[in-house]
Write an enzyme that holds these catalytic residues in place. Structure first.
Site, mmCIF file in Angstrom:
data_model
loop_
_atom_site.group_PDB
_atom_site.id
_atom_site.type_symbol
_atom_site.label_atom_id
_atom_site.label_comp_id
_atom_site.label_asym_id
_atom_site.label_seq_id
_atom_site.Cartn_x
_atom_site.Cartn_y
_atom_site.Cartn_z
ATOM 1 N N HIS A 26 38.378 45.532 46.144
ATOM 2 C CA HIS A 26 39.490 46.455 46.338
ATOM 3 C C HIS A 26 39.031 47.907 46.195
ATOM 4 C CE1 HIS A 26 42.819 43.319 45.807
ATOM 5 N NE2 HIS A 26 41.698 42.663 45.546
ATOM 6 N N ASP A 138 47.265 49.696 46.152
ATOM 7 C CA ASP A 138 47.010 48.286 46.352
ATOM 8 C C ASP A 138 48.300 47.496 46.319
ATOM 9 O OD1 ASP A 138 46.037 45.443 45.605
ATOM 10 O OD2 ASP A 138 44.176 46.535 45.933
#
Length: 499
Positions: A26, A138
């Site tokens: 990520h 995210d």
């Protein structure tokens, strides 16, 4: 790549806040994405905790050095704002999922999710003090959709997956086909081998029941992803590390059928100019193994056996803490094979994967099907042996093997995290898949040609006038237009586009 001068000088540059989750898959693409946007004129800040900030700081410094060279700019193009990691009972310094091992147990995963929820307070403080024009957060930070709305700032989602995977996940969460699919036999309604179809997609997509997240077995995970998906739908749109030519049918499905905004800005790793600075190797081997494949001693033994049996040269990257005692897993003769150094190399802990994949000797990549690794292989024109384990990886395997036809499946069947047990796949099967991918056969030739063709398209997408280059510009123009018109203060502006 375009320069910061492209943005009109009379306007203040867009200020975009990035909030990535605490995992390498990520974090890394967010740094690349911030680099791309900053090169087009945006001011980018990455909000992160101390350990994660240290992980990304070298890449951020290199990006800023590249930007500042030859300019009089008093400030960096990409900045890092550090906030404390929430106290959720983890050991000091344990701020990234990469630090987890099977010995920690599943509870530690949930502690990281709990920490993600507790970042809202420092996020709110940053938003109030700095008033960015947009936040790219995210999907795991579902609260950021409503928090952005409260601050009058549009939230753009980033999860680091393919559009195909997001479409599969959406229909899975919305319809739960595991519940509606009828059993193939009367006496075994939970047959793991049963094929389950995902409805409403542009193509027929089927997975084994055992390859899917079952809400009955993983209710907390199911609820977590349902909440995230609902928050994502309330957001301004989603940015993808992908490119239009890779999955055009699913871009259309996401935008038109699902009615959600999407900007495809990848492969973002191609924006990095520091492959050589991440490490170098004189290796001339032909097959590399993803360091994110974490195995038990029994699995390591079969993998080693498969590599030996394949007869192919290889480079094997073994993650930190995995297989440190070779006597536990090395089959007979494997240590001697390594000692000779004429066919195989083992690298422990870390290696410059992007650099290695782009070496002209590389002919295959065994991967867990994490999207970053898969897209790096596509960009390098390297076909894959797919070995999914968890999360979105089985969806990615479907895209790689069935849709794009740039990979050969190892035949993994069980959806289980690296902290859980997996079915042990035999060395003969592993060797056979490597042979199919790399051998002189019609199948191998077709897979390798398709991989090379996609590599050309990936690189073209990032060049000026390419699809991803244009989508970066489109995203920035839409955010700038909203700031100029004042629409970001109206809650109605944050949802999906009107029909």
């Amino acid at each position: 790549m375009a320069t910061r001068d492209e943005q009109p000088q009379q306007l203040q540059p867009l200020h975009i806040l990035f909030l990535p989750f605490f995992a390498p898959g990520h974090l890394i693409p967010v740094v690349d994405m911030a680099t791309i946007l900053s090169a087009r004129g945006a001011r980018c800040t990455i909000l992160n905790t101390p350990v994660n900030a240290d992980i990304i700081r070298p890449a951020v410094d290199r990006a800023n050095d590249s930007y500042c060279h030859g300019t009089d700019s008093p400030s960096p193009a990409v900045d890092i704002s550090v906030v404390p990691f929430p106290d959720v009972g983890l050991l000091p310094g344990m701020e990234n999922l990469i630090s987890l091992t099977p010995a920690h147990g599943a509870d530690y995963n949930f502690k990281f999710i709990q920490a993600a929820q507790l970042l809202r307070e420092p996020f709110d403080r940053f938003m109030a003090a700095n008033r960015p024009d947009a936040v790219v957060s995210d999907s795991f930070f579902s609260w950021s959709a409503d928090a952005g709305r409260e601050h009058g700032v549009p939230r753009v989602v980033f999860l680091g997956s393919s559009v195909f995977t997001r479409c599969c996940s959406e229909t899975m969460l919305r319809t739960n086909p595991l519940e509606t699919t009828t059993a193939t036999t009367d006496d075994d309604p939970d047959d793991d081998a049963q094929l389950v179809s995902l409805p409403g997609l542009p193509h027929r997509v089927q997975l084994r029941r055992s390859q899917m997240m079952d809400p009955r077995k993983r209710p907390a995970m199911w609820a977590f992803h349902k909440d995230n998906d609902a928050a994502d739908q309330r957001s301004f749109g989603e940015v993808f590390n992908s490119f239009h030519e890779l999955e055009p049918d699913y871009v259309e499905h996401f935008r038109t059928t699902l009615g959600r905004r999407a900007w495809l800005v990848g492969p973002v790793a191609l924006a990095s100019k520091d492959m050589a600075k991440r490490g170098s190797t004189n290796n001339t081997k032909a097959h590399v193994i993803d360091d994110c494949l974490r195995f038990s001693p029994a699995e390591l033994r079969e993998l080693a056996s498969g590599l030996d049996l394949s007869g192919k040269d290889f480079m094997w990257i073994i993650s930190s803490g995995t297989g440190t005692d070779g006597s536990e897993w090395m089959p007979e003769g494997f240590a001697e094979l390594m000692a000779r150094g004429d066919r195989g190399i083992i690298i422990r802990d870390w290696a410059p994967q992007t650099l290695i994949l782009n070496h002209p000797a590389m002919r295959g990549f065994m991967t867990h099907c994490g999207w970053n690794s898969a897209l790096e292989a596509v960009s390098a024109g390297v076909p894959m042996v797919t070995w999914p384990q968890y999360a979105d990886q089985f969806y990615n395997e479907k895209l790689i093997v069935d849709m794009l036809k740039v990979g050969v499946s190892i035949g993994a069947k069980d959806f289980a995290s690296p902290l859980e047990r997996h079915e042990v796949i035999g060395g003969e099967v592993i060797a056979g898949c490597i042979g199919r991918l790399m051998g002189s056969s019609e199948e191998g030739d077709a897979v390798r040609k398709k991989a090379k063709d996609l590599s050309v398209k990936a690189r073209s997408a990032m060049k000026k006038g390419g699809s991803s280059y244009d989508d970066v510009g489109r995203l920035m123009c839409e955010l700038m237009a909203r700031r100029s018109s004042g629409e970001v203060t109206r809650s109605a502006s944050f949802g999906p586009p009107a029909d």
